[in-house]
Design an enzyme around this catalytic site. Structure first.
Site, short mmCIF file in Angstrom:
data_model
loop_
_atom_site.label_atom_id
_atom_site.label_comp_id
_atom_site.label_asym_id
_atom_site.label_seq_id
_atom_site.Cartn_x
_atom_site.Cartn_y
_atom_site.Cartn_z
N CYS B 22 -32.50 1.26 -7.83
CA CYS B 22 -33.01 2.15 -8.57
C CYS B 22 -32.31 3.51 -8.39
O CYS B 22 -31.41 3.59 -7.88
CB CYS B 22 -34.25 2.52 -8.02
SG CYS B 22 -34.25 2.48 -6.14
N ARG B 52 -30.82 4.15 -15.27
CA ARG B 52 -30.94 3.37 -13.78
C ARG B 52 -32.17 2.50 -13.35
O ARG B 52 -32.08 1.70 -12.65
CB ARG B 52 -30.96 4.37 -12.50
CG ARG B 52 -29.60 4.96 -12.49
CD ARG B 52 -29.45 5.84 -11.21
NE ARG B 52 -28.16 6.40 -11.26
CZ ARG B 52 -27.09 6.05 -10.30
NH1 ARG B 52 -27.48 4.76 -9.59
NH2 ARG B 52 -26.00 6.52 -10.09
N PHE B 236 -35.70 -0.42 -10.76
CA PHE B 236 -35.00 -1.61 -11.65
C PHE B 236 -35.18 -2.95 -10.73
O PHE B 236 -34.83 -3.04 -10.01
CB PHE B 236 -33.63 -1.18 -11.65
CG PHE B 236 -32.64 -2.06 -12.50
CD1 PHE B 236 -33.02 -3.45 -12.54
CD2 PHE B 236 -31.79 -1.66 -13.36
CE1 PHE B 236 -32.46 -4.32 -13.37
CE2 PHE B 236 -31.16 -2.69 -14.27
CZ PHE B 236 -31.57 -4.04 -14.23
N ASN B 256 -33.47 3.66 -2.32
CA ASN B 256 -32.65 2.93 -3.34
C ASN B 256 -31.82 1.84 -2.43
O ASN B 256 -30.77 2.45 -1.64
CB ASN B 256 -31.90 3.79 -4.04
CG ASN B 256 -30.64 3.35 -4.91
OD1 ASN B 256 -30.78 2.07 -5.04
ND2 ASN B 256 -29.87 4.02 -5.46
N GLY B 257 -32.11 0.62 -2.78
CA GLY B 257 -31.16 -0.40 -1.79
C GLY B 257 -31.80 -1.55 -1.57
O GLY B 257 -32.80 -2.07 -2.05
N GLU B 922 -8.89 -14.58 -11.84
CA GLU B 922 -8.69 -13.40 -11.49
C GLU B 922 -7.17 -13.17 -11.47
O GLU B 922 -6.38 -13.67 -10.67
CB GLU B 922 -9.35 -13.37 -9.97
CG GLU B 922 -8.94 -12.03 -9.16
CD GLU B 922 -9.62 -11.90 -7.91
OE1 GLU B 922 -9.94 -10.98 -7.37
OE2 GLU B 922 -9.85 -12.87 -7.31
N GLN B 991 -17.99 -16.97 -5.92
CA GLN B 991 -17.55 -18.25 -6.42
C GLN B 991 -18.08 -19.23 -5.15
O GLN B 991 -18.21 -19.10 -4.06
CB GLN B 991 -16.07 -18.02 -6.50
CG GLN B 991 -15.39 -18.13 -5.08
CD GLN B 991 -13.78 -17.97 -5.17
OE1 GLN B 991 -13.27 -16.99 -5.59
NE2 GLN B 991 -13.08 -19.13 -5.18
N LYS B 994 -16.41 -20.02 -1.82
CA LYS B 994 -16.94 -19.01 -0.73
C LYS B 994 -17.60 -17.78 -1.07
O LYS B 994 -17.03 -16.60 -1.22
CB LYS B 994 -15.40 -18.39 -0.05
CG LYS B 994 -14.43 -18.16 -1.31
CD LYS B 994 -13.04 -17.73 -0.60
CE LYS B 994 -12.16 -17.74 -1.94
NZ LYS B 994 -10.74 -17.27 -1.56
N GLN B 1000 -7.47 -13.80 -0.93
CA GLN B 1000 -6.20 -13.20 -0.43
C GLN B 1000 -5.17 -14.18 -1.00
O GLN B 1000 -5.18 -15.28 -0.71
CB GLN B 1000 -6.31 -13.32 1.25
CG GLN B 1000 -5.17 -12.13 1.72
CD GLN B 1000 -5.44 -11.69 3.04
OE1 GLN B 1000 -6.41 -12.29 3.62
NE2 GLN B 1000 -4.66 -10.84 3.64
N CYS B 1159 -3.83 -33.46 -10.56
CA CYS B 1159 -4.31 -33.01 -9.43
C CYS B 1159 -4.79 -34.19 -8.69
O CYS B 1159 -5.30 -35.11 -9.14
CB CYS B 1159 -5.54 -31.87 -9.36
SG CYS B 1159 -6.32 -31.94 -7.83
N CYS B 1165 -4.20 -26.48 -1.37
CA CYS B 1165 -3.68 -25.51 -2.58
C CYS B 1165 -3.24 -24.46 -1.55
O CYS B 1165 -2.23 -23.39 -2.00
CB CYS B 1165 -4.81 -25.15 -3.27
SG CYS B 1165 -5.78 -26.70 -3.84
N CYS B 1170 1.45 -28.12 -2.95
CA CYS B 1170 0.91 -29.29 -3.89
C CYS B 1170 2.24 -30.03 -4.53
O CYS B 1170 3.15 -29.61 -5.15
CB CYS B 1170 0.23 -28.64 -5.26
SG CYS B 1170 -0.25 -29.68 -6.33
#
Lengths: 475, 1561
Positions: B22, B52, B236, B256-257, B922, B991, B994, B1000, B1159, B1165, B1170
């Protein structure tokens, strides 16, 4: 996991055979194992795949990545333990297996496979050298008695497994020596028989009893076996050879491979064989392009044949398979054995029409080229072949087990004359007759040694479960 | 107890997963001057924070809003006189604000309770007042649950000496009244709630839109109503269910949190019950229980705890410091006294951890505090007439700039307090200094503390199994379920490298409850993780907020505020005990002269009793624990060292959780410590679970024994002791990671926090031993759990020849014969590849059968489903065509970087051919791929010759463009051009492989090409942060969605979530945040590299997450406006069909198409090796790539055809008619498997009971409200520039509600001119006022935004070429460099461009900057974090943790006090002086717009810096800049150059390379 980049750094190193001239002088094995150092390097080529296709390519599911890694790390003894955990007789498979594991190896997709078989060979030979292969008798006895009928690879594997969980096992062999096909089918230059002898010693120490010259259903009544034992496992070979029904088949000098090969093995073993079939100085024609045919080629050359020719009725297979559509499965492709390298004319799509000779002895072979269309064979007009033939060896495969034993036990058979039994689910490896099991060629028909070992092991578990209601033997 | 239509728990929906976040704010008069204006201003703030909040399915229905003010004595006096109530003088009466049932009888019952309790407690009932309201603006759904609102007036009784004690009494009355109402018969108390009950404050709130508060409560409009403070809150929420009592403010706070550790905090409060006493409250203390009622929101629970502490005598700020302490243990800059204060209080209570901006007040003082990591925004200003305004953002009140004397922000862990009585602001330093020196805390600690590590050694030989023989060891390992993989994949990497091993390609093994193998109990639990509603933490880069300190032993009396003899404390720096530590603990009585007393409780029992013996053994354990506590034992050690061939261990987790919960229930838990000493513990996940269920310390004794025998696997020369140390280090790192995944920063809060859900355990079992843990599909119970342990034990000590000299194979991490079952087997892969390569449908069917037919070996939940016909079969020809169905398919987000260019483009070509969607992943996308293909071109001709190793010929109409552009936390290559080229923009919240972690990309994978796309330097590693630094909450996500929608109004915005319990609630929130599309990923998918424990133990199967999302969305009537996609190991048409029946519109595939293109599941990977060229950047290996687009195309058509066959069979023609038809699913009847028998899928198949008219699939579009955007005006005015590149200047005013200004304009530029944009300064926009969030987001080259005023959060987000200048307005009298000018997370993910800020920026400045230039006059914590390029000049102080994870770019920091070194994170950077020009031999080009240049090697630093400062002066007129330039020689030596080590190395390499090339020419 071996060396992460090993497969990129090192090439495959195959075992080096002795020169042909050298090896033709005797019946000894001619493929020394890789050195420890070489083996470690070859082990490092293994990529430790997330899915090791080799393991499932191998009928006994050898845990190949693990022992590759152990060898790479120099931990030979543990490598041997892992190897033995799936394979009772790596010294047999390490020498004569066609290594479907290597055709399934992930590296073969675009590179040379890891030398799995040579690594196996090295591990087990080192094991024997170091005295690591010792008897493992059961700690407690079950009091159950089991007969294993047939002492080939299936019977031996089955017997060893059963003995190790405490059963009293007797192996019956119709011949005078233990080993079945290993003993009399495979030439010494491929598998020296001391390997069998020391395994038998080990198994005796583990409590297995061996009885030779006992042809169950012929010179020993099946009922007697059934009465004496709590379970019976039929592990005979597929010995009924396919014949060649052509004119002249009856001529002298026309023999089944399995008449020819065992004699030489007996001679090597020190027996005297009267009227041994010899290829010495003869023009030899081997009919049939498989492994047995190869063995005939190799033996004939060692006899000193004038010429050796090998015919195959099927067309010449491609040198390379269509890998994207076949890997990891076993491909049909041209295979050249060490015996072929020793001197042999090979021809394909040739059908023998007639054998002719004089004085009841074969002299000539008449054949014709054929074409295959939609699985059907057609002769090619005007392609007749005629050639000299003093010795014709028939190596066209085996149809079924010899039937006497099966009939003596009265087990139900499948359409090909094999003992009928399933390999998984309820009542696996059991025949239609109570407490009678079947495994190996006798159940599945003519096959590889490694399949025989697999069935022998699995049947052992089936028997153990049947007798004890549960089993700790691995599948 | 609620005025809400919050549905009851049903299906997979559970109201307890609801989240909210909020906008919060307050105004106050420092001197306490009351005015009506104050209230009006409060209401005005609410209105301006409206963006908000959120609205639900009904636009007239808000999520809740409210205001807290001082008791308006005048108003009440006036109104009470009218009603004949006589009020005593102000302060001697209290007012209760009550939400009462609409039913008259129930209302009367409730009122009676209030009346009774007031009297019982000796106070005086003065009377009742009906609160005047006007509900004319309400939606029907709100009216339906509108309570009757009344006020009760209570006079102070004679026993209350002062207002404090009266206030305390009112608190007691409220608690007992609430409790009594809950106990009323016939649910009469259902709709009862007390917003406030105080003599000082009153709360007006409800299920209201922000602008309705003032209209609804007529009191608030009455000018006679005055207050010196107004605390407001706009909520919210993730749901659309009207709820009055969930609105803030609560009694003392507005929040808020999110409290991440709530479950544990609540449990610990309960656990303290018996051990708590208070002089102040005396007997009243007991009346307060149950202190925290189940089923409340986290904020409400927090409020309850705060009230208790204040009632118990803590001052308000003191209590807040206890609940939300700042990060002290890793802060060397903190003064000793304050550290001692925190250290002392740490033993009293675990932090209530999570992102939080909490405003608090008791009516006399008002203040706010921020969580330790500063994860919520809180800005404030002070005027020259004593007004203080604090709010989530600035611009919420129109205050003349000339009146403002200070603009600042709340910093991480800091507090800000206004004492209205004293009439002054007390800042953080003074406030805490005062509290810290009030008592001799340091002395107390020294007196009372033991560090286990410091105690003298005990005799380790006394441990029962100090030396196991070899065979014993093997048997023992087997008894605890060790496999070969535990050695190879778990222990060896940990003991070698001090880190957990990494794996790849997700998890395709059987669920434990479906496995034929015996599993350890640990495997039935899945780690929870933060997504959307709260951020995970980066435990490596933000280590300063993390702590593993654990207290073993009894907890002090929380309310023992007057104690002078501090209670004892036994501490460890981290919770993993060595054998030596454990030996000490066993002997602790001797070592502490009897002050501590430990007892070992044996958790083994005779195996002869079998599984049936387990229940009794646990019971006996509980009894023994009770007895031990009664005997004065204050450390209990649960140990299974007595395991043997005849004694089997109770699973340690079960023993630990069982005893923990037993002691909590008995109120004894804080009287003793709980330590687990178990052979079963070896993985991070095991430690995390034991911690989560109460273990204060853990000794993994068998892991040590095992490591001692593992020399084969360990580096030569590593001693056993060192190997153990590394193992402990690895566990510590792992624990930090697991904790931070959920956003929890201290072990103390994690301990008992239960941040897990169970899969396959039945509810009875869980509620008994793991109370409060979610479990959704039932499953096995105590007997089966014990049976599994016994079977494992029997196998270990039995005669199994396979186990006689080796451990079980395992097969969890790699396929093994005799190991665990996997979905991907050699046959499955072979068949799929053969089928797709030869386009052979028959082979595909063999493949599909292997997957679909799980009758023999069940591996997945869907394997257990049966599909029922909807009607008679229909002819296949009548079923929707495969061509249509494949359009619903997308490939997963696999970045170029994780997979090769060849593999990546092949997927894109294939998906474009079939009309599906591929995903960039990404890492940006090459603009070359947007080209139109004529046909016949080679791939290498498009992408570039050197960049393709395995070429292919393209067909006419092919496209290499990925339709889905991913926006992940790293923001690599996210530019206006990239976004403009998208059909869909996917925000990756998590994802499957993980969740809750960042990624990384190691340096060796960053090739020249990848570096170019990611705006990085080849060879330098790239880090993706665990959280998106612009998404710490649901309203932040709404903001990012808004940003991206502006950056490409044609693209649909997708949010990717991972399945876990509560994901449905998050999905509903995402729908309310205006996403067009949501993806629910299963835990099992995931192709990327990830720590093994995350692959295995985080997230749940998609069947659960998808069904929960569908149910929750339908229940909320939000389903129709969002597309629901599922992914995670989808392989066949049957998978798709089941996905559709459970509610999915679309389907994502990653592994299967990857297999189709070659694959083979090497799972390497992460190693770049590979062998088929799919997941590698090695050019030699990429040559081996053989995949073709046709293979992938064939695959998808096979899947679609299979779907059609199923549809024909079950009689459904249109795919749309499948969606959400879960009634067509059933569980297989013949469930023979002994473990799977107990499963119950009714919750998965549940359908919410809503009218037929409510959509169950995607049918409508979201309204993004873009029409309001200021950019429309800018675009209109900029047409000459856009069309003809004519320079143009635009003038405008701007307000905080004008968000994301510049993004849509940039989209227009990028659409026309790509990344290059327009020439410099083509479009200049001069703005005046306070900009809303995301000012200048994705600003393209050629646009300049000049803002005279101030910016909020996210200024310059994704800046990609434009220029932003922000300076205070002329009329503002503040000293610019001492005041804040822009908010938090400025320049996040900027790729190029420049900006100049005259003033100080907030936290996380230039995080993930990869190329922009920035000048700023000071900044907060975590500056330049994860930066990979660009130049930042800071002409003032920085906060702490500067340059954490900074791998590239340069920063110049003016370090006047010489303390910068301590504020900088030196892990990846070096500090050096800025060399002066005399040393510079080669002056490079400076106006590079941030592109990296190897002259950063030190040649032209001074030149660069001076140019930047000059530009700053030029653009902003900065006095600071002027001063520096005037005194350059004096200032230059004070500048520190921050140089990343890796960056230097890479630049040097590039320089050498370039020199070589020059020489060659």
């Amino acid at each position: 996991m071996g060396k992460i980049t090993g497969f990129m750094e090192f090439d495959r190193l195959s075992e080096q055979s002795l020169p042909v001239a050298e090896r033709l002088k005797n019946y000894q094995e001619f493929i020394p194992r890789l050195t420890d150092e070489q083996t470690a390097v070859q082990g490092s080529r293994c990529m430790d795949c997330g899915i090791p296709f080799c393991t499932t390519g191998c009928p006994i599911n050898n845990i190949i990545p693990d022992w590759n890694d152990l060898v790479y790390r120099g931990n030979w003894k543990q490598a041997l333990d892992v190897l033995h955990s799936t394979n009772n007789f790596p010294e047999f498979t390490g020498r004569i297996c066609p290594a479907p594991c290597e055709t399934a190896c992930t590296l073969t997709i675009n590179d040379d496979a890891v030398g799995i078989k040579s690594i196996e060979h090295a591990i087990i030979d080192k094991g024997w050298e170091e005295g690591w292969v010792i008897p493992k008798p059961a700690q407690t006895k079950s009091g159950k008695k089991i007969a294993v009928v047939g002492s080939g690879p299936a019977g031996l594997a089955c017997a060893q497994q059963l003995a190790r969980v405490g059963h009293d096992v007797v192996v019956f062999e119709k011949n005078d020596r233990i080993g079945g096909l290993l003993r009399y089918g495979i030439p010494d230059f491929k598998l020296e028989k001391t390997h069998i002898d020391r395994r038998i010693e080990q198994m005796r120490a583990e409590g297995v009893e061996f009885r030779v010259n006992q042809n169950i259903g012929v010179n020993v009544p099946a009922q007697q076996i059934k009465d004496e034992f709590d379970a019976v496992v039929l592990t005979g070979g597929a010995e009924q050879p396919r014949d060649l029904p052509v004119p002249g088949r009856e001529l002298q000098g026309v023999h089944f491979a399995m008449e020819f090969l065992p004699q030489q093995n007996k001679v090597v073993a020190g027996d005297t064989v009267l009227d041994q079939i010899k290829a010495t100085g003869k023009h030899v024609v081997v009919i049939g392009g498989g492994d047995t045919g190869s063995d005939c080629v190799g033996t004939s050359n060692r006899h000193g044949a004038a010429s050796v020719t090998q015919f195959e009725v099927m067309p010449r297979p491609p040198e390379q398979e269509n890998k994207p559509l076949i890997w990891p499965y076993w491909p049909m492709k041209l295979r050249t054995s060490s015996s072929h390298d020793e001197g042999c004319q090979r021809d394909w799509a040739v059908a023998t029409k007639e054998l002719t000779g004089k004085n009841g002895k074969v002299e000539k072979l008449h054949a014709v080229r054929v074409e295959w269309k939609d699985g059907k064979m057609q002769e090619v007009p005007g392609s007749e072949i005629e050639m000299k033939a003093d010795l014709v060896l028939l190596a066209m495969g085996f149809i079924s087990p010899v039937q006497q034993t099966l009939e003596a036990f009265g087990v139900e058979k499948d359409g090909r004359g094999n003992a009928k039994a399933v390999t998984d689910g309820v009542g696996y490896y059991q025949t239609s007759v109570d407490k009678v099991f079947a495994a190996g060629d006798m159940r599945r028909g003519q096959s590889l040694v490694v399949w025989a070992i697999r069935e022998g092991r699995q049947a052992a578990r089936a028997v153990d479960e049947y007798l004890m209601s549960s089993s700790s033997l691995p599948l | 107890m609620s005025h809400s239509s919050l549905p009851v728990q049903q299906g997979l929906y559970d109201p307890r997963h609801e989240h909210d976040a909020c906008g919060v704010g307050f105004v106050a008069h420092i001197k306490g001057k009351q005015s009506h204006d104050m209230i009006c201003q409060g209401l005005q703030i609410l209105k301006n924070l409206e963006h908000r909040g959120a609205v639900g399915a009904d636009p007239l229905e808000g999520d809740g809003a409210g205001i807290l003010v001082q008791i308006p004595d005048a108003l009440f006096r006036k109104s009470c006189v009218a009603q004949g109530i006589s009020l005593p003088t102000a302060g001697e009466y209290g007012v209760g604000m009550l939400f009462l049932p609409r039913d008259a009888a129930a209302r009367a019952a409730c009122e009676q309770v209030i009346t009774d309790k007031i009297t019982e407690e000796g106070q005086v009932l003065l009377g009742w007042r009906d609160v005047p309201v006007d509900n004319s603006g309400f939606g029907e759904s709100v009216k339906a649950v509108e309570p009757v609102i009344r006020q009760v007036f209570i006079g102070c009784g004679t026993d209350c000496a002062d207002v404090d004690s009266f206030e305390r009494k009112l608190f007691v009355i409220r608690k007992i009244a609430e409790h009594a109402v809950r106990c009323l018969p016939n649910e009469q108390g259902q709709s009862f709630y007390i917003p406030s009950f105080s003599a000082r404050t009153i709360v007006y709130k409800g299920m209201l839109l922000a602008n309705q508060v003032g209209k609804y409560y007529l009191d608030l409009q009455d000018e006679i109503m005055v207050s010196a403070l107004a605390l407001v809150h706009q909520r919210f929420s993730t749901n659309t269910f009207p709820s009055w009592d969930l609105a803030h403010p609560f009694h003392m706070i507005a929040h808020n949190g999110e409290i991440n550790t709530l479950r544990g905090n609540v449990n610990w409060m309960t656990a303290r019950h018996a051990a708590m006493s208070s002089k102040l409250l005396g007997a009243d203390l007991e009346k307060l229980w149950p202190l925290i009622v189940e089923g409340q929101s986290d904020s409400a629970c927090f409020d309850n705890a705060l009230e208790l502490l204040v009632a118990g005598g803590y001052s308000l700020p003191h209590a807040m410091m206890l609940l939300i302490p700042e990060a002290w243990s890793g802060n060397p800059l903190m003064d000793e006294e304050r550290r001692a204060f925190y250290e002392y209080h740490a033993a009293l209570m675990e932090p209530w951890d999570g992102p939080a901006a909490v405003a608090f007040t008791d009516g006399r003082m008002i203040g706010a505090t921020l969580d330790r990591n500063g994860l919520r925004p809180a800005r404030y200003l002070i005027t020259d007439d004593d007004l203080v305004l604090m709010a989530s953002e600035m611009g919420v009140l129109d205050i003349p700039q000339s009146k403002i004397v200070k603009k600042w922000r709340l910093q991480p862990g800091k507090m800000f307090l206004i004492d209205l009585q004293a009439g002054r602001i007390i800042d953080d330093d003074e406030l805490k200094q005062q509290l810290a020196t009030a008592k001799p805390y340091r002395e107390w600690i020294e007196k009372s503390r033991y560090f286990l590590g410091d105690l003298p050694n005990a005799d380790i030989k006394k441990l029962p199994n100090e030396s196991l023989s070899d065979t014993n060891l093997l048997d023992t390992q087997q008894a605890f379920g060790y496999s070969q993989e535990d050695i190879k994949f778990i222990l060896a990497p940990m003991a070698t490298a001090g880190e957990e091993a990494t794996g790849s390609m997700g998890n395709d093994a059987s669920l434990p409850v479906l496995s034929g193998k015996n599993k350890v109990l640990y495997n039935y639990f899945k780690q929870l993780f933060a997504q959307v509603t709260n951020p995970p933490i980066d435990p490596i880069r933000e280590e300063i907020v993390m702590s593993l300190t654990s207290f073993i032993g009894p907890k002090p009396n929380l309310l023992g505020i007057d104690e002078t003899d501090p209670p004892l404390r036994l501490e460890v720096h981290q919770p993993v005990l060595s054998d030596e530590d454990l030996a000490k603990l066993r002997e602790i009585s001797t070592l502490t002269q009897g002050r501590y007393k430990a007892l070992v409780l044996d958790i083994t029992y005779p195996v002869a009793l079998g599984a049936a013996g387990c229940a009794g053994a646990i019971k006996a354990l509980s009894v023994a624990a009770d007895q031990a506590v009664a005997d004065g034992c204050n450390v209990l050690i649960l140990s299974d060292r007595a395991v043997s061939s005849t004694r089997v261990a109770i699973p340690a987790l079960l023993a630990c959780a069982g005893v923990h919960h037993h002691l909590v229930r008995e109120g004894l838990r804080t009287s003793t410590g709980l330590v687990v000493d178990s052979g079963s513990v070896r993985e991070t996940h095991h430690f995390a679970l034991l911690a989560g269920y109460g273990a204060e310390a853990i000794c993994p004794w068998l892991a040590y024994e095992t490591i001692a025998t593992m020399s084969d696997y360990l580096p030569a020369g590593l001693s056993g002791k060192d190997a153990n140390k590394r193992f402990i280090k690895a566990v510590n790192k792992g624990l930090l990671k697991v904790m931070s995944k959920m956003g929890i920063s201290t072990y103390q809060s994690y301990c008992g926090g239960q941040i897990f859900e169970a899969i396959g355990l039945n509810a009875d079992f869980v509620s008994q031993y793991f109370t409060g843990t979610a479990t959704q599909i039932e499953g096995i119970g105590l007997h089966e759990v014990a049976e599994e342990a016994v079977r494992t034990h029997q196998a270990a000590f039995g005669n199994d020849p396979v186990l006689s000299n080796a451990l079980e194979a395992g097969g969890e991490y790699a396929y093994r014969v005799r190991g665990e079952e996997h979905m991907w087997t050699p046959d499955v892969i072979a068949k799929l590849q053969h089928a797709t390569r030869s386009n052979n449908g028959q082979t595909y069917k063999e493949y599909a059968k292997l997957i679909n037919d799980q009758t023999q070996h069940i591996k997945t939940l869907r394997g257990l489903f049966e599909i029922k016909p909807a009607g008679a079969p229909v002819p296949l020809a009548e079923v929707e065509s495969a061509k249509e169905i494949v359009k619903r398919f997308a490939t997963g987000a696999m970045s170029l970087g994780s997979i090769s260019t060849e593999a990546h483009t092949t997927l894109a070509i294939a998906m474009n051919r079939i009309g599906g969607k591929s995903n960039t992943g990404e890492g940006g996308e090459d603009a070359m791929r947007f080209k139109t293909i004529e046909g016949g071109e080679k791939l290498s001709e498009i992408i570039g010759k050197g960049r393709i190793e395995a070429d292919q010929i393209l067909l006419p109409g092919d496209s290499l463009r990925s339709k889905i552009k991913q926006v992940a936390s790293g923001r690599f290559g996210v530019t206006a051009e990239y976004l403009s080229s998208a059909d869909q923009i996917q925000i990756k919240m998590a994802q499957g492989a993980k969740p809750g972690e960042g990624g990384q990309l190691p340096g060796h994978k960053v090739s020249e090409y990848i570096a170019k796309l990611r705006f990085a330097i080849p060879g330098v590693g790239l880090i993706s942060p665990p959280p998106h630094h612009d998404i710490y909450s649901i309203e932040d996500l709404a903001q990012l969605i808004h940003d991206l929608k502006n950056a490409n109004p044609r693209a649909s915005i997708s949010v990717k979530l991972v399945s876990e319990v509560g994901v449905g609630t998050v999905a509903a929130g995402v729908a309310k945040a205006k996403a067009d599309h949501v993806t629910v990923s299963g835990h099992d998918g995931g192709t990327g590299a990830s720590p093994l424990s995350s692959i295995k133990h985080a997230g749940t199967p998609w069947e659960l997450g998808l069904a929960e999302a569908q149910q929750t969305l339908v229940l909320n009537r939000l389903r129709g406006r969002i597309v629901l996609q599922v992914d995670g190991q989808l392989k066949t048409g049957r998978d798709v069909l089941i996905g559709a029946l459970l509610g999915a519109d679309e389907f994502g595939f990653a592994t299967a198409p990857l297999v189709a293109e070659g694959c083979i599941m090497m799972r390497k990977c992460h190693l770049n090796t590979c062998p088929v060229g799919v997941a590698t950047q090695d050019p030699d290996l990429r040559k081996k790539f053989t995949g073709q687009p046709e293979h992938v195309v064939n695959y998808f058509f096979f899947v679609a055809e299979e779907v059609r066959e199923y549809m024909a069979q079950i009689g459904i023609r249109k795919f749309n008619d499948l969606i959400g038809r879960s009634e067509l699913l059933d569980a297989k009847h013949a469930l023979a498997h002994w473990k799977a028998k107990g499963l119950d899928f009714s919750k998965i198949f549940h359908q919410p009971d809503v009218p037929v008219s409510v959509a169950r699939r995607h049918v409508e579009e979201q309204d993004h409200g873009l029409s309001q955007a200021l950019d429309h005006q800018l675009i209109a005015e900029a047409m000459p520039a856009l069309e003809n590149k004519l320079p143009i200047i635009i003038e405008s005013r701007i307000r905080n509600v004008n968000r994301t200004v510049g993004a849509m304009l940039s989209h227009e530029v990028a659409k026309r001119y790509g990344q290059a944009g327009l020439p410099n300064d083509t479009i200049t926009v001069n703005l005046q006022g306070t900009a809303g969030q995301s000012f200048g987001a994705f600003l393209a080259h050629g646009i300049t935004l000049n803002l005279s005023g101030e910016g909020n959060d996210y200024v310059g987000k994704g800046l990609c070429g434009g220029r932003i200048v922000v300076l205070p307005p002329k009329e503002c009298n503040i000293v610019a460099e001492e005041n804040i000018i822009v908010g938090n997370t400025v320049l996040y993910g900027a790729t190029s461009g420049e900006c100049y800020f005259r003033g100080v920026a907030g936290e996380r400045f230039a995080v993930r900057n990869s190329g922009a230039i920035a000048v700023v006059e000071g900044l907060g914590d975590h500056g330049c974090e994860y930066m990979t390029g660009g130049i930042v000049a800071v002409l003032g102080q920085t906060g702490r943790n500067f340059a954490a994870g900074m791998s590239g770019g340069i920063a110049y920091v003016l370090d006047e006090d010489g303390g910068f070194e301590h504020r900088c994170n030196l892990a990846m950077v070096q500090l050096e002086p800025v060399p002066d020009e005399a040393d510079a031999s080669d002056l490079g080009e400076v106006e590079t717009h941030g592109r990296v240049h190897f002259n950063h090697l030190g040649k032209a630093d001074e030149h660069v810096l001076r140019d930047m400062v000059s530009a700053h002066l030029r653009y902003t007129g900065s006095v600071r800049a002027q001063d520096i330039l005037n005194n350059w020689a004096r200032y230059l030596p004070k500048f520190v150059k921050v140089m990343p080590t890796e960056y230097r190395r890479a630049l040097q390499e590039i320089a050498v390379e370039q020199t070589k090339q020059l020489e060659a020419v």
